[in-house]
Design a protein around this motif. Structure first.
Motif, PDB file in Angstrom:
ATOM      1  N   GLU A   1     -10.550   1.749  -4.704  1.00  9.41           N
ATOM      2  CA  GLU A   1      -9.507   0.719  -4.727  1.00  9.41           C
ATOM      3  C   GLU A   1      -8.437   1.005  -3.682  1.00  9.41           C
ATOM      4  O   GLU A   1      -7.920   0.083  -3.038  1.00  9.41           O
ATOM      5  CB  GLU A   1      -8.895   0.630  -6.126  1.00  9.41           C
ATOM      6  CG  GLU A   1      -9.846   0.056  -7.163  1.00  9.41           C
ATOM      7  CD  GLU A   1      -9.178  -0.158  -8.507  1.00  9.41           C
ATOM      8  OE1 GLU A   1      -7.998   0.251  -8.672  1.00  9.41           O
ATOM      9  OE2 GLU A   1      -9.824  -0.731  -9.409  1.00  9.41           O
ATOM     10  N   ALA A   2      -8.097   2.279  -3.490  1.00  7.48           N
ATOM     11  CA  ALA A   2      -7.113   2.636  -2.463  1.00  7.48           C
ATOM     12  C   ALA A   2      -7.635   2.285  -1.074  1.00  7.48           C
ATOM     13  O   ALA A   2      -6.897   1.779  -0.220  1.00  7.48           O
ATOM     14  CB  ALA A   2      -6.776   4.125  -2.552  1.00  7.48           C
TER      15      ALA A   2
ATOM     16  N   ASN B   1     -13.130  -4.291  -4.125  1.00  9.65           N
ATOM     17  CA  ASN B   1     -12.452  -3.384  -5.044  1.00  9.65           C
ATOM     18  C   ASN B   1     -10.936  -3.488  -4.957  1.00  9.65           C
ATOM     19  O   ASN B   1     -10.229  -2.570  -5.384  1.00  9.65           O
ATOM     20  CB  ASN B   1     -12.879  -1.937  -4.756  1.00  9.65           C
ATOM     21  CG  ASN B   1     -14.349  -1.702  -5.043  1.00  9.65           C
ATOM     22  OD1 ASN B   1     -14.858  -2.103  -6.086  1.00  9.65           O
ATOM     23  ND2 ASN B   1     -15.042  -1.067  -4.117  1.00  9.65           N
TER      24      ASN B   1
ATOM     25  N   TYR C   1       0.840  -1.207   0.000  1.00 11.76           N
ATOM     26  CA  TYR C   1       0.000   0.000   0.000  1.00 11.76           C
ATOM     27  C   TYR C   1       0.869   1.249   0.000  1.00 11.76           C
ATOM     28  O   TYR C   1       1.710   1.440   0.888  1.00 11.76           O
ATOM     29  CB  TYR C   1      -0.916  -0.010   1.226  1.00 11.76           C
ATOM     30  CG  TYR C   1      -1.721   1.259   1.388  1.00 11.76           C
ATOM     31  CD1 TYR C   1      -2.720   1.575   0.470  1.00 11.76           C
ATOM     32  CD2 TYR C   1      -1.483   2.134   2.442  1.00 11.76           C
ATOM     33  CE1 TYR C   1      -3.462   2.746   0.603  1.00 11.76           C
ATOM     34  CE2 TYR C   1      -2.221   3.294   2.593  1.00 11.76           C
ATOM     35  CZ  TYR C   1      -3.211   3.609   1.663  1.00 11.76           C
ATOM     36  OH  TYR C   1      -3.934   4.761   1.793  1.00 11.76           O
TER      37      TYR C   1
ATOM     38  N   PRO D   1      -3.729   1.236  -7.263  1.00 14.24           N
ATOM     39  CA  PRO D   1      -5.137   1.630  -7.254  1.00 14.24           C
ATOM     40  C   PRO D   1      -5.424   2.696  -8.305  1.00 14.24           C
ATOM     41  O   PRO D   1      -4.659   3.644  -8.481  1.00 14.24           O
ATOM     42  CB  PRO D   1      -5.337   2.184  -5.833  1.00 14.24           C
ATOM     43  CG  PRO D   1      -4.239   1.601  -5.024  1.00 14.24           C
ATOM     44  CD  PRO D   1      -3.086   1.433  -5.954  1.00 14.24           C
TER      45      PRO D   1
ATOM     46  N   PRO E   1      -7.367  -3.933  -5.885  1.00 16.45           N
ATOM     47  CA  PRO E   1      -6.714  -3.963  -7.195  1.00 16.45           C
ATOM     48  C   PRO E   1      -5.542  -4.935  -7.212  1.00 16.45           C
ATOM     49  O   PRO E   1      -4.911  -5.196  -6.197  1.00 16.45           O
ATOM     50  CB  PRO E   1      -6.221  -2.518  -7.359  1.00 16.45           C
ATOM     51  CG  PRO E   1      -5.925  -2.078  -5.959  1.00 16.45           C
ATOM     52  CD  PRO E   1      -6.943  -2.762  -5.077  1.00 16.45           C
TER      53      PRO E   1
END
Length: 729
Positions: free
Chosen positions: A338-339, A327, A206, A333, A329
């Motif tokens: 998505e994030a 969602n 992330y 993202p 990804p």
């Protein structure tokens, strides 16, 4: 003190080698052009921080007889990693074994852990000296002071450390320890993946700036499970070789607690070796039986002798098919949804691994507003606006410097060793003053037979007369919204600790005002309290007191009434004899896991069947029959060398036969305290009868249940739900 470890008033002339905080916590080691400024400022410029882990052996008085793992935490060791100003260590006895025709072997035998809470740190140009009073975590030890001297030469790393323990009476022990790492501990995390999970990613990466909701000034970096714990001070190693769990059986669709527990037992049986050890298993599974649960810490070993004995806290699971991750990804993202999913994925992995490091939720430690991986974001206003993606300071101290047995997987039981000694007594005597908008009620029948499983009803009720109250209705202690405290006949107060720990979405239900439809202003859930992480809680005759505490959104903390129950004395010597088999870890786990048919719990299941057969016409037999009914109503899948295989088909006939005396007992016992148990049993029997195509009989039993509950003044919404269920069959 500046970031290089030099005294701020030392008069040192700055040089091009100085660090550039906050990016670099120690001097740049790259060569610089001559000449240096006057005063030899280059002398004793070290390559890195002092903080980290050191290992070595005793040099005095008996060289090589003991070993020391030393953890020094006095200067910045890694980016985004706060300094805790502590030193700690673990002491080991060394055993050297010489075998004929084989090289000698040295074994370490762990003895004790210690910490210095407020070290005195003195920096010099070429060394640092640390002094302090030692606090041992366990046992009775003489008053002990420690002096640690860590030198460095020009452009070298710190170390080795010279450590001297001075004990009351003048005795001293000395160790020399080599610096091993800038981490304080190391752990091997093996990630298993179910074959049904075929959509990446397996583990999260992330970008901390991917989502717009974040603290101002948060450093941008790629955060993974390894990096999150590296910042916390633990070097976690994962492997690209990820064992695949074959869950392709077409009859298998969701994981239950019983199958997760069985999978853990079977998985670790493939990896022989002593526990505890710095190893953990993370399973990426498909879907949990309760769709609101996104992750779970699930292991309490059945084959090693029970709670409080190793191994425990070995593993956890994350459920890829949870709606949080819809969602998710495969790569970077593309939008904020998505994030958000990727950040939540990272949160779930780090949170569940934290439980295996013996972390409880933040509010269980008296810090309900903590900005930590171990809190629930929905319970703290503006959590993601302020959360720096880290553990809080008290958690960092536990992870880096806590008693080894309380941190290492397979060590102490979950939720022990966390400085909670004052929590339970304080809450058991808590009294609510003022007009609360909602009521939390604990109730059950007043007395239980000896060995009878103790269940209580937890009920939330809206007390407002003009406003709906949306509340999280997850009242199972495993979900973290409710804590339960128990005062035993001895006067000792303990907190009930669930065997499993689940993180998931709130199950919000709007409770109508008191002026609304009767019955829709409240929500009830039956909780089995007989067995938990600490064993059986009601295993001796006498009076007990129970109080629950509900923690909800917006900082709501709500204590319940103080509810008293009495456990009867054994009625006969036969009952005393049966109790010796009943109060065992296998029986407790089989009860808790809904009649689990795991081969690891086979002995416990046999005891429960014997109780049900011999005492089916008693409340003890009725409670046990309801549990076995659940187990016989579904197939059971066992992990056999990384393949989930069905080892038991559903046996609804067997469950119905065992539970018929229980249904008759509840039908003829009009106590309101038995209503939830009666309702649950008949619903389970109706499901089994439907499977056997005996729909008419299922409807008859549901109709009888509805009539009985109507006679006991149960609210109309409950009666209507029973009637609707019968029509739906």
């Amino acid at each position: 003190m500046d970031s290089t470890g030099e005294p701020a008033d030392s008069g040192r002339i700055p040089t091009p080698l100085d660090p550039q905080p906050p990016q670099h916590p120690f001097p740049d080691p790259r060569p610089q052009p001559w000449p240096f400024p006057p005063g030899e400022p280059w002398r004793c410029r070290r390559l890195g921080p002092v903080s980290g882990r050191y290992e070595g052996e005793m040099t005095q008085p008996k060289a090589g007889s003991r070993a020391l793992d030393l953890r020094v935490d006095i200067d910045p060791r890694y980016a985004n990693s706060p300094v805790m100003d502590r030193v700690s260590g673990d002491l080991y006895m060394l055993m050297r074994i010489g075998l004929p025709f084989r090289p000698g072997r040295t074994l370490r035998i762990y003895q004790v852990s210690w910490i210095v809470d407020e070290p005195e740190v003195s920096w010099a140009r070429c060394s640092v000296t640390i002094r302090g009073r030692v606090r041992f975590w366990t046992g009775t030890q003489p008053t002990t002071d420690v002096t640690i001297v860590i030198p460095w030469a020009t452009f070298t790393a710190a170390g080795p450390a010279s450590v001297t323990f001075e004990k009351a009476g003048g005795t001293a022990e000395q160790f020399t320890c080599k610096r091993m790492s800038d981490c304080f501990r190391d752990l091997d995390l093996q990630v298993g993946v179910c074959a049904s999970v075929d959509n990446p990613p397996v583990v999260p990466t992330y970008d901390t700036h991917a989502h717009n909701t974040r603290p101002a000034g948060m450093p941008q970096r790629d955060l993974t499970i390894e990096e999150a714990y590296r910042e916390a001070g633990i070097c976690v190693t994962t492997h690209s070789d990820r064992p695949v769990v074959d869950d392709s059986d077409p009859q298998f669709d969701t994981w239950t607690d019983a199958e997760l527990h069985d999978a853990m037992e079977s998985h670790f049986a493939l990896y022989p070796g002593g526990w505890p050890k710095w190893a953990m298993w993370g399973l990426l599974a498909g879907r949990y039986v309760n769709a609101s649960v996104g992750g779970i810490m699930f292991d309490y070993g059945a084959q090693y002798g029970g709670p409080g004995r190793s191994p425990e806290r070995q593993g956890f699971a994350v459920f890829r098919e949870h709606s949080w991750f819809d969602n998710l990804p495969a790569g970077t993202p593309a939008n904020q949804d998505e994030a958000w999913a990727l950040r939540q994925y990272l949160y779930t992995w780090v949170h569940e691994a934290g439980h295996a490091f013996n972390y409880v939720h933040s509010w269980n430690k008296g810090r309900p507003d903590a900005l930590s991986w171990m809190n629930y974001p929905q319970n703290v206003t503006g959590f993601w606006d302020d959360f720096a993606l880290r553990l809080d300071d008290e958690e960092l101290i536990h992870l880096r410097h806590g008693n080894r047995a309380a941190v290492i997987p397979g060590g102490d039981a979950w939720a022990t060793g966390l400085h909670l000694e004052g929590e339970a007594p304080a809450w058991i005597d808590a009294q609510l003053e003022g007009d609360a908008p909602v009521e939390l009620l604990v109730r059950s029948k007043a007395s239980f037979d000896f060995m009878e499983p103790v269940s209580v009803e937890l009920r939330l009720r809206n007390l407002l007369d003009d406003t709906d109250l949306p509340l999280d209705t997850r009242l199972d202690p495993a979900s973290g919204t409710v804590a339960v405290y128990i005062r035993k006949p001895s006067g000792n107060v303990v907190e009930y600790h669930a065997v499993m720990c689940k993180v998931g979405e709130p199950e919000v239900r709007a409770l109508v005002p008191t002026t609304g439809v009767k019955g829709e202003d409240r929500f009830s859930h039956e909780v089995l309290l007989s067995y938990g992480a600490d064993g059986f809680y009601f295993d001796e005759p006498g009076e007990y007191a129970v109080r629950a505490v509900y923690r909800g959104p917006g900082g709501l903390v709500l204590p319940s009434n103080l509810h008293r129950v009495r456990i009867a004395h054994p009625a006969s010597r036969d009952e005393e004899s049966l109790a010796q088999d009943f109060f065992s870890h296998q029986v407790g786990m089989a009860l808790l896991l809904g009649g689990s048919r795991s081969p690891h719990l086979e002995e416990g299941h046999e005891v429960l069947e014997r109780v049900c057969t011999q005492r089916g016409d008693t409340l003890l037999g009725a409670r046990v029959a309801a549990v076995l009914m659940d187990g016989f109503s579904r197939p059971f899948f066992h992990l056999d060398e990384r393949t989930l295989r069905k080892i038991h088909d559903p046996e609804p006939e067997r469950g119905l036969a065992l539970s018929e005396p229980a249904r008759e007992l509840y039908h003829h016992r009009p106590e309101k305290a038995l209503n939830l148990a009666y309702h649950r049993l008949v619903r389970a029997r109706a499901r089994a009868l439907t499977v056997l195509d005996e729909v008419q009989r299922a409807r008859q039993e549901l109709a009888e249940l509805r009539a009985d509950l109507a006679d006991r003044d149960v609210n109309e919404p409950v009666l209507a739900a029973i009637a609707a269920h019968a029509e739906s069959l």
